[in-house]
Design a protein around this motif. Structure first.
Motif, PDB file in Angstrom:
ATOM      1  N   ILE A 208       0.837  -1.205   0.000  1.00 21.20           N
ATOM      2  CA  ILE A 208       0.000   0.000   0.000  1.00 21.20           C
ATOM      3  C   ILE A 208       0.868   1.250   0.000  1.00 21.20           C
ATOM      4  CG2 ILE A 208      -1.654   1.346   1.367  1.00 21.20           C
ATOM      5  CD1 ILE A 208      -2.843  -1.320   2.324  1.00 21.20           C
ATOM      6  N   LEU A 209       1.924   1.252   0.805  1.00 23.23           N
ATOM      7  CA  LEU A 209       2.811   2.410   0.878  1.00 23.23           C
ATOM      8  C   LEU A 209       3.491   2.675  -0.461  1.00 23.23           C
ATOM      9  CD1 LEU A 209       4.243   4.616   2.503  1.00 23.23           C
ATOM     10  CD2 LEU A 209       5.964   2.911   3.150  1.00 23.23           C
ATOM     11  N   THR A 210       3.973   1.628  -1.103  1.00 24.71           N
ATOM     12  CA  THR A 210       4.659   1.800  -2.391  1.00 24.71           C
ATOM     13  C   THR A 210       3.705   2.335  -3.449  1.00 24.71           C
ATOM     14  OG1 THR A 210       6.084  -0.067  -1.826  1.00 24.71           O
ATOM     15  CG2 THR A 210       6.104   0.672  -4.109  1.00 24.71           C
ATOM     16  N   LEU A 211       2.481   1.812  -3.495  1.00 21.13           N
ATOM     17  CA  LEU A 211       1.499   2.293  -4.465  1.00 21.13           C
ATOM     18  C   LEU A 211       1.142   3.756  -4.194  1.00 21.13           C
ATOM     19  CD1 LEU A 211      -0.785  -0.858  -4.681  1.00 21.13           C
ATOM     20  CD2 LEU A 211       0.534   0.130  -6.552  1.00 21.13           C
ATOM     21  N   ALA A 212       1.069   4.132  -2.928  1.00 22.49           N
ATOM     22  CA  ALA A 212       0.765   5.528  -2.593  1.00 22.49           C
ATOM     23  C   ALA A 212       1.910   6.448  -3.020  1.00 22.49           C
ATOM     24  CB  ALA A 212       0.509   5.655  -1.094  1.00 22.49           C
ATOM     25  N   ILE A 213       3.147   6.066  -2.732  1.00 22.03           N
ATOM     26  CA  ILE A 213       4.297   6.887  -3.123  1.00 22.03           C
ATOM     27  C   ILE A 213       4.385   6.982  -4.644  1.00 22.03           C
ATOM     28  CG2 ILE A 213       6.810   7.047  -3.100  1.00 22.03           C
ATOM     29  CD1 ILE A 213       6.764   5.706  -0.356  1.00 22.03           C
TER      30      ILE A 213
END
Length: 299
Positions: free
Chosen positions: A178-183
């Motif tokens: 989720i964090l990677t997709l958000a960044i």
């Protein structure tokens, strides 16, 4: 040609976002086509309503991060296939972007944007603006390099390499995904906000087919410059974005129909994927091999 270099450096920011999902996380994220326009739409709408351009640009980037978060939640918590999750978010963003903009096109020609000082000083389209855009792209590149070297960044890399293995070591792969997709989508939306200010308008269809541009930048850049290390791979992505824009520039200069640019982009990606596998090209030294041979001869 200067404009092509400027656009290549700006789109390099978007390509870095695609690199995070496509290469690092090994996730086929199609949210990009929608989040790019979302960043442009949010930034343009806020600028028109009197919000300072820097804050509007950051808000645009944040809106893209939210879009990436939605895709991540659909994939991890909703157990929806990653490709389908990105498509669903992308489709939903089309309507959301129209809601944000209120109409299909928002002009920014009479508004104060981040590009206004450069345009007023006569720097846009010259060497100084290219240098400024290059510095901006490199700052983001170095920030990504640093982040991927942290414990969290290494966990993200491990998630892309072997999700089951890293999960067995106690890493929350849902969080890293989720964090990677958000960044990633935050960077894509940041690029959208900058492109809207550069070209003087935001359009609801400006993100159509953008994932192809991102993939072309990543694949072509790393095919030319290599990807042995994170530092080299991320630098190659920016170089690939510049190469892509130069190819488009020369294609248009040769008299090709602008409607054929998507076809040219697809053929460029196919060539970057297939040509290195051809036997006679394997004998052609890469840039890395040429540097190594030069170093050996120097010694």
């Amino acid at each position: 040609m200067n404009a092509a270099l400027e656009l290549g450096l700006l789109y390099g920011i978007m390509a870095l976002g695609v690199y995070l999902t496509f290469r690092i996380l090994n996730f086929p994220d199609l949210t990009v086509d929608g989040s790019f326009t979302t960043g442009a739409a949010v930034a343009a709408s806020l600028i028109i309503n009197g919000v300072p351009a820097p804050l509007a640009t950051l808000a645009g980037a944040a809106s893209g991060a939210v879009a990436g978060l939605v895709t991540g939640v659909l994939y991890t918590k909703g157990r929806i296939d990653g490709l389908l999750a990105g498509i669903l978010t992308m489709i939903a963003l089309w309507s959301i972007n129209l809601r944000i903009m209120g109409k299909s096109n928002l002009p920014l020609l009479r508004e104060d944007t981040l590009m206004t000082p450069l345009r007023d000083a006569g720097l846009l389209g010259g060497a100084w603006s290219i240098l400024i855009f290059a510095v901006a792209a490199l700052v983001i590149k170095f920030a990504i390099d640093w982040f991927l070297s942290t414990d969290l960044g290494l966990s993200i890399q491990a998630t892309g390499n072997n999700e089951q293995m890293i999960r067995s070591l106690g890493v929350n792969t849902h969080r890293t995904t989720i964090l990677t997709l958000a960044i990633s989508n935050g960077l894509v939306a940041l690029c959208g906000a900058l492109i809207a200010q550069y070209q003087g308008f935001a359009d609801v269809s400006m993100g159509i087919g953008l994932i192809l541009v991102g993939l072309a930048s990543v694949i072509v850049g790393q095919a030319v410059f290599g990807r042995r290390t994170i530092f080299l791979a991320s630098l190659a992505v920016i170089g690939g974005a510049v190469i892509y824009r130069l190819v488009i520039f020369f294609a248009l200069g040769a008299g090709l129909n602008p409607n054929d640019m998507k076809l040219i982009s697809a053929l460029l990606v196919v060539a970057a994927l297939l040509l290195p596998r051809w036997g006679f090209l394997k004998r052609v030294p890469s840039l890395r091999q040429m540097r190594s041979n030069a170093a050996v001869k120097a010694n």
